[in-house]
Design an enzyme around this catalytic site. Structure first.
Site, mmCIF file in Angstrom:
data_model
loop_
_atom_site.group_PDB
_atom_site.id
_atom_site.type_symbol
_atom_site.label_atom_id
_atom_site.label_comp_id
_atom_site.label_asym_id
_atom_site.label_seq_id
_atom_site.Cartn_x
_atom_site.Cartn_y
_atom_site.Cartn_z
ATOM 1 N N ASP A 177 -2.518 2.188 0.460
ATOM 2 C CA ASP A 177 -1.576 2.624 -0.575
ATOM 3 C C ASP A 177 -1.370 4.131 -0.607
ATOM 4 O OD1 ASP A 177 -1.450 -0.042 -1.305
ATOM 5 O OD2 ASP A 177 -3.065 0.154 -2.772
ATOM 6 N N LYS A 216 2.522 4.958 2.869
ATOM 7 C CA LYS A 216 2.995 4.768 4.252
ATOM 8 C C LYS A 216 4.451 4.306 4.301
ATOM 9 C CE LYS A 216 -0.443 1.881 4.755
ATOM 10 N NZ LYS A 216 -1.237 2.104 3.527
ATOM 11 N N GLY A 256 1.434 -3.856 0.870
ATOM 12 C CA GLY A 256 2.593 -3.710 -0.005
ATOM 13 C C GLY A 256 3.092 -2.287 0.195
ATOM 14 N N HIS A 257 4.196 -2.134 0.906
ATOM 15 C CA HIS A 257 4.698 -0.800 1.240
ATOM 16 C C HIS A 257 5.969 -0.531 0.438
ATOM 17 C CE1 HIS A 257 2.420 -0.813 5.350
ATOM 18 N NE2 HIS A 257 1.640 -0.975 4.315
ATOM 19 N N GLN A 300 -2.884 -1.079 5.360
ATOM 20 C CA GLN A 300 -4.198 -0.740 4.789
ATOM 21 C C GLN A 300 -4.549 0.713 5.139
ATOM 22 O OE1 GLN A 300 -4.128 -4.116 6.617
ATOM 23 N NE2 GLN A 300 -3.204 -4.539 4.656
#
Ligand code: GDP
Ligand code: IMO
Ligand code: MG
Length: 423
Positions: free
Chosen positions: A13, A16, A40-41, A223
């Protein structure tokens, strides 16, 4: 041409998604190489916010080929939902998205197994996102997984049943209920039919042919390095290699073809799920950081644990990844503090001070040793160049560069594409 890699240096988080989207115009290909829907980007532009889980973050740029590589574990249900959710953006999936036939499939019982394993661990649970990541990689390494290419085979259903039987045996050992399974399977097979309509390829050829014809590729990590299965705070990690080397195995690119390695870090630290976090703040300062940084998981909505920047951990991540350029994210979140702490060492229970993440440290109660710096304590909302930075922020950046021995080439001061300052 060489392939550049962008990855998180902390516990995920770091931002990215935002930066892949910002850099995408300089590339022709963006490729995911590991992880799956645990990621979750978040991308923000034109006043809209998007969270991508499996689709690479180059998808909003029409000239980019987005590759889901062989190292990824793919949930067809989530992929279909994600694609449906982007319906209004008139994205040409046939042209702009391809999936490796060698990517591993997350089947419904992988998610049930994830839950069963976590439940059985009690207060030692990892805090998994429960997306089936661990059990799927377990089957991949155990040589019994299903891969995307298998869905095209006439005996896919039999292969599926074989794996299902194996999982059912384990789930009955854990006394785990199967009530949801029939419904999950119906969505799964519907999604499999949809995935068949996508462009399924041998992505290692596409990637290497692109490099041979001088196309620019950006590998997008998921990650962060401190969640790497080999080098993270094991067992509180994810089940893949989140580091630069993972981009080689996860896309079929030789180590000699790696170019720049962009390491992304927050100006502080966060972590979701369990596991050691030496600089974690349990007080009002931590709470203020969470509120200011809106630190709630993009995938699960869980509150993220917050703390000061950890230099020993950052140096470790830079070392194992061969980082060539650093990108510092969320500097604006520190606006609220008059004083900022940076952890330079850990004090061990013996009183010894170290700045290394040795094997034993995961199980030790270590005390962070802090260097204090004056905060800038003003808004960065309208800052658009490095020259406009308050002097205290310049000092923060210079101190980190001196310690980390890698240039900080980008500072992010807000979630939007435009709130990005290149140096
Ligand atoms: P990722 O998993 O590394 O892509 O990061 P996430 O999207 O899970 O979490 C990063 C969060 O921070 C998202 O909500 C972003 O919109 C937000 N974000 C990214 N960069 C900045 C920044 O510079 N400042 C602030 N305040 N938020 C940011
Ligand atoms: P992005 O790509 C933050 C964490 C989980 C848990 C551990 C194992 O958005 O940075 P898993 O579901 O992989 O078995 O969970 O890893 N985790 C993440 N934390 N960002 C992520 O991805 C994460 N993906 C997994 O919270 O502690
Ligand atoms: Mg995330």
């Amino acid at each position: 041409m060489k392939m550049d890699v962008l990855l998180g240096l902390q516990w995920g988080d770091e931002g990215k998604g935002k930066i892949v989207d910002v850099l995408a115009p300089q590339y022709e290909v963006v490729a995911r190489f590991q992880g799956g829907p645990n990621a979750g980007h978040t991308l923000e532009f034109d006043g809209i916010k998007h969270v991508l889980h499996q689709i690479p973050s180059g998808i909003f740029r029409s000239q980019i080929l987005n590759i889901i590589g062989n190292g990824v574990v793919l949930d067809p249900i989530i992929l279909k939902r994600e694609i449906d959710g982007l319906g209004k953006f008139s994205i040409d999936y046939q042209k702009n998205l391809v999936v490796s036939k060698k990517a591993t499939i997350i089947i419904p019982t992988h998610k049930l197994l994830d839950a069963a394993y976590e439940q059985s661990k009690g207060d030692k649970k990892i805090g998994s996102t429960l997306k089936g990541i661990g059990p799927t990689y377990q089957d991949k390494i155990g040589r019994s997984a299903l891969r995307i290419g298998d869905i095209l085979s006439p005996d896919f259903r039999e292969k599926y049943e074989l794996l299902l039987d194996k999982h059912k045996t384990t789930l009955s050992f854990y006394n785990f209920p199967l009530d949801q399974l029939a419904e999950m399977e119906a969505s799964f097979f519907e999604a499999i039919e949809f995935v068949k309509t996508l462009n399924l390829i041998d992505s290692e050829y596409v990637v290497n042919e692109a490099l041979a014809s001088n196309k620019r590729i950006l590998a997008e990590g998921a990650q962060g390095s401190l969640l790497d299965v080999d080098f993270g705070s094991y067992p509180f990690v994810t089940s893949s290699n989140t580091m630069t080397a993972g981009a080689c195995t996860g896309l079929g690119v030789a180590p000699s073809r790696i170019g720049q390695v962009f390491g992304i870090f927050k100006a502080y630290c966060t972590r979701v799920g369990s596991g050691p976090f030496p600089t974690e703040l349990f007080d009002a300062t931590g709470e203020a950081m969470r509120k200011e940084g809106n630190e709630f998981g993009s995938t699960t909505g869980r509150p993220r644990r917050c703390g000061w920047l950890d230099l020993p951990a950052l140096k470790y991540s830079i070392m194992i990844n061969g980082v060539t350029e650093l990108f510092m994210m969320k500097a604006d979140v520190l606006n609220i503090f008059e004083e900022i702490n940076i952890c330079t060492h850990y004090e061990l229970p013996t009183g010894e001070k170290v700045d290394k993440l040795m094997f034993e440290i995961t199980d030790m109660e270590v005390k962070p040793v802090y260097k204090k710096m004056k905060g800038w304590h003003c808004s960065l909302a309208n800052v658009r160049s490095y020259d406009e930075f308050p002097v205290e922020l310049k000092d923060y950046v210079s101190y980190l560069e001196e310690e980390l021995k890698v240039p900080i080439k980008l500072v992010s001061v807000g979630p939007d594409r435009v709130q990005t300052i290149m140096r």
